[in-house]
Design a protein around this motif. Structure first.
Motif, PDB file in Angstrom:
ATOM      1  N   GLY A  47       0.696  -1.144   0.033  1.00  0.00           N
ATOM      2  CA  GLY A  47       0.034   0.068   0.206  1.00  0.00           C
ATOM      3  C   GLY A  47       0.926   1.208   0.052  1.00  0.00           C
ATOM      4  O   GLY A  47       1.736   1.198   0.644  1.00  0.00           O
ATOM      5  N   THR A  48       0.421   2.383  -0.599  1.00  0.00           N
ATOM      6  CA  THR A  48       1.170   3.547  -0.467  1.00  0.00           C
ATOM      7  C   THR A  48       0.309   4.536  -0.008  1.00  0.00           C
ATOM      8  O   THR A  48      -1.080   4.493  -0.254  1.00  0.00           O
TER       9      THR A  48
ATOM     10  N   VAL B 271      -1.900   7.126   5.707  1.00  0.00           N
ATOM     11  CA  VAL B 271      -2.701   6.232   4.572  1.00  0.00           C
ATOM     12  C   VAL B 271      -2.159   5.054   3.706  1.00  0.00           C
ATOM     13  O   VAL B 271      -2.783   4.151   3.649  1.00  0.00           O
ATOM     14  N   ALA B 272      -0.537   5.106   4.023  1.00  0.00           N
ATOM     15  CA  ALA B 272      -0.046   3.878   3.549  1.00  0.00           C
ATOM     16  C   ALA B 272      -0.475   2.530   4.418  1.00  0.00           C
ATOM     17  O   ALA B 272      -0.637   1.549   3.707  1.00  0.00           O
ATOM     18  N   LEU B 273      -0.149   2.752   5.636  1.00  0.00           N
ATOM     19  CA  LEU B 273      -0.860   1.763   6.567  1.00  0.00           C
ATOM     20  C   LEU B 273      -2.369   1.432   6.463  1.00  0.00           C
ATOM     21  O   LEU B 273      -2.688   0.028   6.476  1.00  0.00           O
ATOM     22  N   ASP B 274      -3.048   2.284   6.377  1.00  0.00           N
ATOM     23  CA  ASP B 274      -4.405   1.865   6.139  1.00  0.00           C
ATOM     24  C   ASP B 274      -4.774   1.185   4.607  1.00  0.00           C
ATOM     25  O   ASP B 274      -5.176   0.265   4.565  1.00  0.00           O
ATOM     26  N   ARG B 275      -4.027   1.555   3.586  1.00  0.00           N
ATOM     27  CA  ARG B 275      -4.083   0.585   2.403  1.00  0.00           C
ATOM     28  C   ARG B 275      -3.683  -0.712   2.490  1.00  0.00           C
ATOM     29  O   ARG B 275      -4.013  -1.594   1.852  1.00  0.00           O
TER      30      ARG B 275
ATOM     31  N   ALA C  62       4.688  14.577   0.511  1.00  0.00           N
ATOM     32  CA  ALA C  62       5.008  13.240   1.557  1.00  0.00           C
ATOM     33  C   ALA C  62       4.608  11.999   0.699  1.00  0.00           C
ATOM     34  O   ALA C  62       3.492  11.894   0.359  1.00  0.00           O
ATOM     35  N   GLY C  63       5.428  11.097   0.846  1.00  0.00           N
ATOM     36  CA  GLY C  63       5.067   9.735   0.192  1.00  0.00           C
ATOM     37  C   GLY C  63       5.460   8.498   1.198  1.00  0.00           C
ATOM     38  O   GLY C  63       6.628   8.643   1.627  1.00  0.00           O
ATOM     39  N   SER C  64       4.684   7.409   1.385  1.00  0.00           N
ATOM     40  CA  SER C  64       5.002   6.416   1.959  1.00  0.00           C
ATOM     41  C   SER C  64       4.624   5.138   1.410  1.00  0.00           C
ATOM     42  O   SER C  64       3.551   4.992   0.853  1.00  0.00           O
TER      43      SER C  64
END
Lengths: 343, 343
Positions: A20-21, A66-70, A169-171
């Protein structure tokens, strides 16, 4: 599973996927051509925080959430957070670490840090007994400008070759195991310095480092540029990309038509007054974790080489008359179904 | 060969050895009790360079050269250089990268960076197809003071709890394969923040982070403090070590007699006017790569836990009223012959 060395500089990873990202950007980035691809667009640059530095921290944290959520992960699932930013002592990354409380591997590679983190994370997951890591990078226009150049309130005129540090920001949540987007290989960069001294023209300074890493990656993996659907550099901008293509032509490695740049694509260069294009660690991170990841997921791209680029100077080294050493790290990402025939 | 996960936070590495170390220090460090253990002691702080920042760069490069020499390696043998420093944008590490031209993994973890690099290097060598990495850290008193506090020329009075940033560099040549000193295990730290705000008392700020990492390491590996011949923190100093012991007493993990500190041992605290002791990334790196490595080689120590400690603030976060988040990374090193009966 496992990492195989390919050629002299490249590591082929197996069994590592992006689960996820998350990408969160500022208002100016949200007015650009990639708007629809970002997970969140802030409607102002500060969001009620008391400083731009605190806003940068929050931008990073939102992208991580958001990344964790995805990925359907909780923080507790994460074996390590890996990443960095551009502020002195990478305080955004470190202060975010205070909130999440997971083991933290802080990196600094200027605007090249996202692929350093992604590559390192992929190698650790592919070879060592880590299961899930979260890689991140962030930058904030106002925080970076006042640290590296002038406070934006001064209204100093920008040179035509200047880049616009992105508020972005991007994760990416990376896991050991299968997934739609897999990390194929990693090439860590060497420091390359062609003697450039102008901090308002980092595209020219960084193009040789980008070329060095791309050339070594292609040589190690015995590929041509066209074997990738796209090669995206981090923040060479409009001028830097043209220099990169010129370097390629000289070295008999034609790159035109194969290369594009996260910073150049992030803004409408004609309309948005950003001169050479976007820059900052959040530029490649935000553009990858939003637009490029979504294009890969949609099958619009099948194989991508992401080559984040970094200028490794500081205001002090600039004032002391030093040149600008640069670096680029490359990570190849593949849409798995394209090769394996999964619909 | 391979990495095994032990408990929740610790990675046991096999087949990774230290092939050589190099430590180079400034004149004040050379007047301390550890003088005889350093490879080189500078007779002044600048060595003909035009700035303290350039002197720091040279200090790092000299330590790298000594480590390579001891390991009988050329730069060309090195798969990656891994490390960091305390200057903004880790310019010492990055500019040194311009000279050596090997792939560079730049890290930032303030004064905890040496064990972050050592641990990461050991995991990469133990699991991935790298054969030789060079890990380094450096700091320079004058360069750090003027970046974080005041130029030393101002002669600002120092508070009793202040640490003395060490002019010191340490580099370790790490190889996949056997050797006398092996890396046993690695525990990466979490960010811990007990709310301390005083940049002139980093020992108090960092002690809880050191305790967190030591406690998790011992729990994961099912050991007691006494199972190590020594546990060396990075730069807690005299006050920080006492706080660490007090934290241990509260948590039923008595550490007195087991713990010492690189920064406390680097100087003669009574005679050298350094107040709380030494600090800086070069403190743990220089003390490990000189004195501690030599004591291990001599069999004076057989098992050592090195726990470099870092305060992850910046002058900006301090001025904005933020607290000081801290981190510590632990690496266990063993003299191989002690366990295997090789004389």
């Amino acid at each position: 599973m496992g990492v195989e060395r390919v050629g002299r500089y490249t590591y082929r990873t197996t069994g590592v996927a992006i689960a996820g990202t998350g990408s969160v950007v500022g208002p100016k980035e949200g007015q650009g051509p990639l708007r629809a691809y970002f997970d969140r667009v802030w409607d102002d640059e500060i969001q009620g925080e008391t400083s731009f530095e605190r806003a940068e921290r929050r931008l990073l944290q939102e992208s991580q959430e958001v990344a964790l959520d995805r990925a359907h992960w909780a923080w507790d699932d994460v074996d390590a957070a890996i990443g960095g930013d551009l502020l002195d002592q990478i305080v955004s990354t470190n202060f975010a670490g205070r909130q999440h409380g997971r083991p933290l591997l802080g990196l600094f590679s200027a605007c090249a840090v996202f692929t350093e983190a992604l590559g390192l994370g992929a190698i650790l997951l592919s070879s060592a007994p880590m299961k899930r890591v979260l890689v991140s990078a962030v930058s904030h226009h106002m925080a970076a400008e006042r640290q590296f150049r002038y406070p934006i309130e001064l209204g100093v005129q920008r040179s035509p070759t200047a880049a616009w540090t992105a508020t972005a920001a991007g994760s990416a949540a990376l896991q050991a195991g299968p997934g739609e987007l897999v990390v194929e290989s990693v090439t860590f960069g060497r420091v390359v310095d062609f003697g450039s001294k102008d901090p308002n023209d980092m595209g020219s300074a960084m193009a040789p480092a980008a070329f060095d890493t791309i050339a070594r990656h292609l040589e190690d993996t015995k590929q041509r540029p066209q074997d990738y659907d796209a090669i995206y550099t981090g923040d060479l901008g409009d001028l830097g990309i043209r220099l990169l293509e010129a370097l390629g032509d000289r070295q008999d490695l034609p790159l035109a038509g194969s290369v594009d740049d996260c910073g150049r694509s992030l803004y409408d260069l004609k309309r948005q007054d950003v001169h050479n294009g976007g820059s900052g660690p959040g530029c490649s991170a935000g553009v990858f974790c939003g637009p490029l990841a979504k294009r890969l997921e949609a099958g619009d791209l099948n194989r991508l080489l992401l080559v984040a680029t970094g200028a490794l100077f500081s205001p002090t080294t600039y004032q002391q008359g030093d040149t600008i050493p640069c670096i680029a790290h490359a990570v190849a990402i593949q849409r798995q179904s394209s090769k394996e025939g999964i619909p």
